[in-house]
Design an enzyme around this catalytic site. Structure first.
Site: not given
Ligand code: 5GP
Ligand code: ZN
Length: 114
Positions: A93-94, A30-31, A100-102
């Site tokens: 919180g998406q 994750d970035i 995607h799975l964290h």
């Molecule tokens: P969500 O909030 O949708 O569950 O998670 C999205 C995740 O994607 C966040 O944890 C965010 O930091 C990560 N993310 C957003 N943009 C990028 C990117 O360009 N590269 C990577 N590796 N992660 C990203």
């Protein structure tokens, strides 16, 4: 999906720090990590989120979960534990509209979530 960030990462059009890959899935750091280990695993095929999966995706979702477990083990998280999270929709919180799975670990994680 032309305009999907994670489709572009899966296609290699946007760079990522890849940790694992199969024909169907790719995993990368994750970035903006929220824990010492924070990896995302995604299907290569565009699926907008959990809400879009169907019975036809049972095999893919099984692979997603077992590969996530393999990654957690490779990252050395098995002894102290870890957490898998899939956020769905705005209340969930998406923020990225590609399933995607964290994989989170490396510190004690609070519960319940905020
Ligand atoms: P969500 O909030 O949708 O569950 O998670 C999205 C995740 O994607 C966040 O944890 C965010 O930091 C990560 N993310 C957003 N943009 C990028 C990117 O360009 N590269 C990577 N590796 N992660 C990203
Ligand atoms: Zn996508």
């Amino acid at each position: 999906m032309n305009d999907c960030l994670f489709c572009k990462i899966a296609a290699g059009e946007i760079p990522c720090n890849e940790v694992f890959s199969t024909d169907n899935l790719i995993a990368f750091h994750d970035i903006s990590p929220q824990a010492p280990t924070h990896i995302l695993i995604i299907p290569r095929r565009h699926i907008s989120g959990l809400d879009e999966i169907s019975n036809n995706d049972q095999e893919l979702m099984g692979e997603l979960l077992t590969c996530a477990k393999t990654i957690a083990t490779k990252e050395g998280l098995q002894d102290n534990g870890y957490r898998f999270v899939i956020n769905q929709g705005s209340d969930g919180g998406q923020t990225v509209g590609h399933l995607h799975l964290h994989i989170l670990g490396g510190r004690a994680l609070a519960w319940p979530p905020g």
